[in-house]
Design an enzyme around this catalytic site. Structure first.
Site, short mmCIF file in Angstrom:
data_model
loop_
_atom_site.label_atom_id
_atom_site.label_comp_id
_atom_site.label_asym_id
_atom_site.label_seq_id
_atom_site.Cartn_x
_atom_site.Cartn_y
_atom_site.Cartn_z
N LYS A 18 66.68 22.34 93.09
CA LYS A 18 67.06 23.47 93.22
C LYS A 18 66.94 23.89 91.89
CE LYS A 18 71.54 24.68 93.88
NZ LYS A 18 73.47 24.35 93.97
N LYS A 26 70.16 26.01 85.91
CA LYS A 26 70.42 26.74 85.26
C LYS A 26 70.43 25.10 82.90
CE LYS A 26 75.48 27.74 85.43
NZ LYS A 26 76.60 28.50 85.74
N LYS A 65 77.94 13.71 86.60
CA LYS A 65 78.12 14.05 85.25
C LYS A 65 78.36 13.18 84.47
CE LYS A 65 79.40 18.61 86.16
NZ LYS A 65 80.55 20.14 86.57
#
Ligand code: TRP
Length: 334
Positions: free
Chosen positions: A197, A200, A115
């Site tokens: 994957k 979102k 992140k």
């Protein structure tokens, strides 16, 4: 806790639009646990603040996530469904646990590194201590089990380490949580790149099916899904595109992969993709209808929020009081 049921805790961040991957991989399995365990499902809105949010949108999104939990079938009477930020014990315990967490431990968290690289302009301390808040979430409710995906495993390990350290110093205060290993949720990959994957935050909106996508959009996205060069509909490592669609189909239809393979034996990709879209729509349609209905029931939802906030706060404060006492914080005169 109540009825001697084991306690189970999990939640999702109120960030981004939930995808079919979130539903088939997590939410759908949560539904099966509600009677067997004392379940707490949080809308993790404090965690969402580690990245910048637009306040008006964020407020709506967090509420919508709670409504979606209910529309998907979680039961706010049987279980506790609530906002993390409404129970101030989360923030308080998080501070206290910060004092029992080492910089070196947090430095090893791979999600922090990822992140930080992604948000290089905003590497705030909250991003760094994110796992400590997560530990507080779990430990406040004395959770026995935490159903989580692989990406959160390291965070559960640090939660256990913090809890064990604290217990070692002050006696048995926290239940040591374990990952919940139930029937594995389906792992759904991107429709455009089945090595990734379904997410979102995918920039390619065609890679993900969102829970709020309408029926036509689902058909369009399924039709465009990448497939593999031969024309056989079977599950195989060298056929990641078709395998992913088989996974989606069987999971939506509650069938095994083998049953799905048999069903489409000899059929073409075109027919198969349409059947996948139909299967997805048969799941999303009723959920969306219920979601729209609940959106209009403002008082009903507010009542649920109030009731569940109180329920959560009751358990959380019980643990927090114990922790305060153990640490020697002065008592509040009554
Ligand atoms: N970090 C989790 C995620 O992004 C969300 C989360 C926050 C959570 N607190 C939790 C999950 C406690 C399980 C238990 O998926």
């Amino acid at each position: 806790m109540l009825d001697d049921k084991k306690v189970l805790y999990s939640g999702m961040q109120a960030t981004g639009n939930l995808t079919l991957g979130n539903y088939l991989g997590a939410l759908k399995n949560w539904l099966t646990l509600k009677d067997e365990y004392e379940c707490f499902w949080g809308v993790m809105d404090l965690h969402s603040l580690t990245v910048r949010q637009v306040p008006a949108e964020f407020r709506k999104r967090a509420r919508n996530l709670l409504i979606l939990y209910i529309a998907a079938g979680l039961d706010p009477k049987a279980n506790c469904i609530y906002f993390q930020s409404h129970v101030s014990a989360h923030a308080e315990l998080s501070w206290l646990l910060n004092c029992f967490t080492y910089m070196g431990e947090l430095n090893r968290m791979t999600q922090f590194k990822d992140k930080a690289a992604k948000h290089a302009d905003n590497i705030n301390a909250g991003l760094f201590t994110y796992p400590v808040l997560m530990a507080a979430d779990i430990l406040l409710y004395q959770a026995d089990y935490v159903p989580i995906g692989k990406d959160q495993k390291q965070h559960l390990e640090i939660t256990r380490d913090i809890a064990e350290r604290f217990n070692g110093l002050y006696g048995d205060v926290f239940t040591i949580p374990e990952p919940y290993i139930g029937k594995a949720g389906a792992k759904i990959m991107s429709l455009q790149d089945p090595s990734k994957k379904m997410s979102k935050s995918d920039e390619n909106v065609n890679g993900s099916i969102y829970l709020m996508d309408d029926a036509d959009t689902v058909v369009r996205k399924c039709k465009r899904a990448v497939t593999d060069s031969d024309s056989e509909i079977r599950y195989a490592e060298e056929k990641p595109g078709i395998s992913n669609l088989l996974e989606i189909y069987s999971s939506c239809m509650n069938k095994t992969i083998e049953e799905a393979e048999k069903e489409f034996d000899g059929k073409g990709y075109g027919d198969f993709k349409l059947a996948v879209a139909e299967a997805v729509n048969s799941v999303l349609g009723p959920m969306q209808t219920e979601y729209e209905r609940l959106q209009k029931e403002k008082d009903f939802i507010d009542g649920i929020i109030k009731e569940n906030d109180e329920k959560a706060a009751y358990y959380a404060n019980k643990t927090l009081r114990k922790v305060r006492k153990k640490l020697g914080l002065t008592e509040k005169p009554r």
